[in-house]
Design an enzyme around this catalytic site. Structure first.
Site, short mmCIF file in Angstrom:
data_model
loop_
_atom_site.label_atom_id
_atom_site.label_comp_id
_atom_site.label_asym_id
_atom_site.label_seq_id
_atom_site.Cartn_x
_atom_site.Cartn_y
_atom_site.Cartn_z
N THR A 1 -13.41 -1.01 -12.77
CA THR A 1 -13.47 0.42 -12.44
C THR A 1 -14.06 1.24 -13.58
O THR A 1 -14.83 2.18 -13.35
CB THR A 1 -12.05 0.93 -12.12
OG1 THR A 1 -11.58 0.20 -10.99
CG2 THR A 1 -12.03 2.41 -11.81
N LEU B 1 -6.36 -4.28 -8.59
CA LEU B 1 -6.75 -4.79 -9.91
C LEU B 1 -7.92 -4.07 -10.57
O LEU B 1 -8.62 -4.67 -11.38
CB LEU B 1 -7.14 -6.28 -9.82
CG LEU B 1 -6.31 -7.22 -8.97
CD1 LEU B 1 -6.96 -8.59 -8.98
CD2 LEU B 1 -4.91 -7.32 -9.51
N CYS B 2 -8.14 -2.81 -10.28
CA CYS B 2 -9.26 -2.10 -10.92
C CYS B 2 -10.57 -2.83 -10.67
O CYS B 2 -11.44 -2.89 -11.55
CB CYS B 2 -9.06 -1.98 -12.42
SG CYS B 2 -8.15 -0.53 -12.89
N SER B 3 -10.69 -3.45 -9.51
CA SER B 3 -11.93 -4.15 -9.22
C SER B 3 -12.38 -3.79 -7.81
O SER B 3 -12.32 -4.60 -6.90
CB SER B 3 -11.71 -5.66 -9.33
OG SER B 3 -12.91 -6.33 -9.07
#
Ligand SMILES: *Cc1c(COP(=O)(O)O)cnc(C)c1O
Length: 824
Positions: free
Chosen positions: A128, A397-399
């Site tokens: 992110t 997961l910030c993905s």
């Protein structure tokens, strides 16, 4: 690089040997949430403490001796770190930053200050923090593997704009933190080679935060061509909490247009009539490290490098070790099968051996499927994992790009998921048949084979479905009519303050029932002073020791705090019961808070005597808030309970006399009536528990070697029991009831109560146990969710006329009859 034979097990034995000593915090936990090696070894912390308490270091940027000493140390450490990444200081400079993200922001800030700005391309598996860099660009594009390949083949994705920018930037991860996939470092070099004269200069930003945690980042490699590299030092060493931005000297000019300057970055500043400043010129880091350096942290890097070397040897050894473990883990998870032969785990990561020439990092992500091709909810997985001290990461997961491509989520799916909200106790993590996140296990230098084995055993124990579940046979003819039964009310309990102790309604007292539930139930809550979130026992088990007593003589809610050890009353406060606005004036104020993720407006108390009492008892800064009945809009809430599939309730038969299920105009308020209003309870007005079911559960627990739990653990409002001399109602028969009558009041069942590990808090001592959730998860799980107890609401209009309908009440000992729920 990763030899899977020989060395890894030997190394594993070495880690086993020092783990207990160096990482005592792992004593009874399986920690598999290393985004790298985010744990501090004892050697490191001891060495750091010894240095800090024996040497006098000062704030750098001053002429004093201790300050000069700090400056020298920092310069040395900067070099040592560069050489840890095999970077020649003639080619690279290293800038200390707070974390990898701060490094990205420095690059973005410089890029957007270029006279014509920049255009931006990023790979879809970016973190992110790199996706965010698009917001300052003139133009941006997200590329999948195919998109990068076309670029390598000569098709520039960034020449779509008419205006020529000053620069182009391409970001990618050396290794995805979502699934461990590695990407060719040579991309940077090859893309640079493609640039034609007319195009703006292309820079590359490499995110090495995940890669460098368990592999050797090698800036001396002839393939290495990134201009900017960001990483997190705590992911490599556990401590200190610092990041680094490594800049190739040939790319330093990007920063020339940076406008802001902070203390320490300039040689001279003139203010007043003339405004002028001279930046430091020798090193890039001198111009970018604004203000006081985190100098204690930087000095800890030296201790970190030494401890790391002593414990683990080289990054290559760590890589071989974690690769070996990742292999074991993938094999273990892949081999799990349900009884009917279906595989348990849907893997999003390749096993290291199957990942091609680059291999893959020790990050394994997957979801769990049930035996009927559905998904196990992440929320459910998490509850069990927490209970069993298996620490892994779940969710997005910030993905954003990685998750979307792994799960096949389209942008509209993701938006819908966002607007559907994530509420505690809800099942919104599976939307439209797709999970909204993944389970990620990441291994670190200090992980061991036993961690992996325990994790796989945990998944097997709780998620392999042994029996082939048949729908329950119909036992009775459809009746839907009242059936006299041999049940009666054993206890009535209200919980005036959400998540705190209960107040048992005394024998012989008639208790009022309202549309929102039992009188005085969940009318107050404790709200975190900072976040505005209602506190819950799940997070703060000590709330169980706050015992409220409703004292109608004094017109007060008296709350006692029961100290854990001696069981004596430590202290108490009294809160007036009167909800008269005149009384409230000046004692409370209207504020917005959140209950289970839902925004509400409540009256919070101003009295410091009251708030300090709760804050001191729990050790959390909190205030008391009240949410009185009869509110509208944000001052009201509605029930969320519904019939679950295992209760066979597609269409639910209503009680005789209750209103038919016709849609009502959205603003009429009758829709709310359909669902039932509630105060601060999680889901429904009233929670009922059947004693036979508690007994059955306790038998199960004991047959598995556990200790039986008291009924109080389920925090029911009403517990019913069979009369001693009569045949008992079978355990869990309540699953198929459509309603009950208590005395002469009717109640409609709204659905089974979904449970979380909060049932493991011992309500008498506030200690967390493993039971009953462990056994519930094995015996009462339907569609991947765990249920125990029944939600219900009162039917005010069911019996017309007379005092019992105008002022409905209940009392302990009243008889209970059942409306059998055969569903239409
Ligand atoms: C952890 C991580 C980040 C973010 O690092 P911070 O230090 O939290 O800013 C970025 N990218 C990847 C691949 C990561 O693993």
């Amino acid at each position: 690089m990763a030899s899977r034979s020989g060395t890894a097990p030997a190394y594993n034995a070495a880690v086993d040997e020092f783990r207990e000593l160096e990482y005592p915090m792992l004593k009874d936990s399986v920690y598999l949430d290393h985004a790298g090696s985010t744990l501090c070894s004892k050697s490191l912390m001891d060495a750091f403490a010894a240095e800090m308490t024996s040497v006098l270091y000062g704030n750098p940027h001053s002429a004093s001796w201790p300050s000069q000493l700090s400056t020298t140390r920092i310069d040395d450490i900067r070099l040592r770190l560069l050489s840890f990444f095999k970077a020649d200081p003639a080619d690279y400079d290293l800038v200390f930053v707070a974390n990898a993200t701060a490094g990205v922001k420095l690059v973005v800030e410089a890029m957007k200050s270029l006279p014509q700005g920049y255009v931006y391309a990023y790979h879809e598996l970016c973190h992110t923090s790199l996706v965010g860099a698009r917001e300052d660009a003139n133009y941006s594009i997200c590329l999948d593997d195919g998109g990068v390949q076309s670029w390598l083949d000569g098709e520039d994705p960034l020449n779509a704009t008419s205006q020529i920018p000053s620069a182009a930037l391409f970001s990618f991860s050396a290794q995805s933190h979502m699934d461990g996939r590695r990407y060719p470092l040579s991309w940077a070099k090859h893309l640079k080679g493609k640039a034609v004269k007319t195009s703006p200069r292309l820079y590359t930003l490499l995110d090495a935060a995940s890669f460098s945690a368990t592999s050797q980042l090698d800036l001396a490699s002839p393939d290495f061509a990134a201009d900017f590299t960001v990483l997190s030092l705590y992911k490599i060493f556990g401590f200190p909490d610092l990041g680094a931005l490594i800049v190739r000297r040939s790319a330093e000019s990007v920063f020339d247009h940076r406008r802001y300057f902070g203390g320490g970055t300039v040689d001279m500043v003139v203010c007043g009539k003339e405004q002028w400043h001279a930046r430091k010129t020798q090193f890039l880091h001198e111009r970018l490290e604004d203000g006081t350096l985190p100098f204690h942290n930087i000095m800890a890097v030296d201790a970190a490098l030494k401890a790391h070397l002593r414990l683990f040897g080289s990054m290559d050894r760590i890589c071989a070790h974690t690769t070996y473990l990742a292999h074991e883990l993938c094999n273990g998870l892949r081999s799990l099968r349900h009884r009917n032969g279906r595989p348990l785990c849907v893997m999003y990561s390749d096993a290291p051996g199957d990942a091609g020439p680059l291999g893959s990092g020790p990050v394994v992500s997957f979801n769990i499927a049930n035996s009927a091709d559905g998904w196990v909810s992440l929320a459910e997985f998490e509850k069990l994992a927490i209970l069993k001290k298996m620490h892994v990461r779940t969710g997005g997961l910030c993905s954003p790009g990685g998750i979307a491509s792994a799960l096949g989520l389209e942008p509209w799916d993701m938006r819908r998921n966002l607007s559907a909200g994530f509420r505690c106790g809800s099942d919104s993590d599976i939307v439209a048949g797709k999970p909204t996140g993944v389970i990620r296990v990441s291994l670190g230098a200090m992980s061991t084979e036993s961690d992996v084995r325990r994790f796989v055993d945990f998944v097997r124990e709780f998620f392999v479905e042994d029996a082939i579940v048949e729908p329950r046979p119909k036992t009775r003819e459809s009746t839907g009519v009242e059936r006299l039964s041999n049940l009666r009310v054993k206890t009535i309990t209200v919980f005036p303050i959400k998540s705190c102790g209960g107040f048992g309604v005394p024998q012989g007292t008639r208790w009022e029932v309202r549309p929102e539930g039992l009188s005085w139930d969940r009318e107050w809550c404790l709200v975190h002073r900072g976040s505005g979130q209602a506190l819950s026992q799940k997070r703060y088990p000590k709330m169980a020791l706050l015992r409220p007593v409703l004292d109608f003589e004094r017109g007060a809610l008296r709350v006692e705090y029961q100290a854990q050890s001696q069981g004596s009353v430590l202290d108490y406060v009294e809160i007036p019961l009167s909800a008269n606005p005149g009384f409230f004036n000046g004692t409370t104020r209207q504020t917005s808070s959140r209950v289970c993720g839902e925004g509400i407006s409540a009256q919070t108390y101003i009295s410091s005597e009251i708030n300090d009492f709760f804050t001191d008892a729990l050790g959390v800064p909190c205030v008391l808030a009240r949410f009185p009945p009869g509110g509208r809009g944000l001052n009201s809430r509605t029930s969320k309970a519904r019939m679950q599939k295992h209760q066979k309730a597609e269409k639910f038969r209503r009680l005789p006399g209750s209103s038919p299920d016709i849609p009502s105009p959205p603003d009429s308020g009758s829709e709310q009536q359909q669902h039932g209003k509630i105060l601060l309870s999680n889901e429904s007005p009233i929670l009922l528990v059947h004693g036979s079911s508690v007994d059955a559960l306790n038998e199960e627990i004991e047959s598995r070697g556990g200790d039986a739990v008291p009924e109080s653990t389920f925090r029911a409002n009403i517990i019913i029991e069979s009369l001693a001399e009569e045949p008992r109602q079978p355990a869990y028969s309540e699953d198929s009831w459509s309603g009950i009558r208590i005395g002469n009041q009717d109640f409609t069942f709204l659905g089974a109560c979904r449970r979380c590990h909060m049932v493991c808090v011992d309500q008498a001592t506030a200690e967390r146990r493993q039971e009953p959730y462990t056994t519930l998860a094995k015996t009462r799980r339907f569609d991947g969710k765990v249920y125990f107890g029944s939600h219900m609401r009162h039917e005010p209009g069911a019996r017309q006329g007379g005092a019992s309908s105008q002022s409905p009440t209940l009392q302990v000992g009243e008889s209970v009859s059942v409306y059998d729920g055969e569903f239409m």
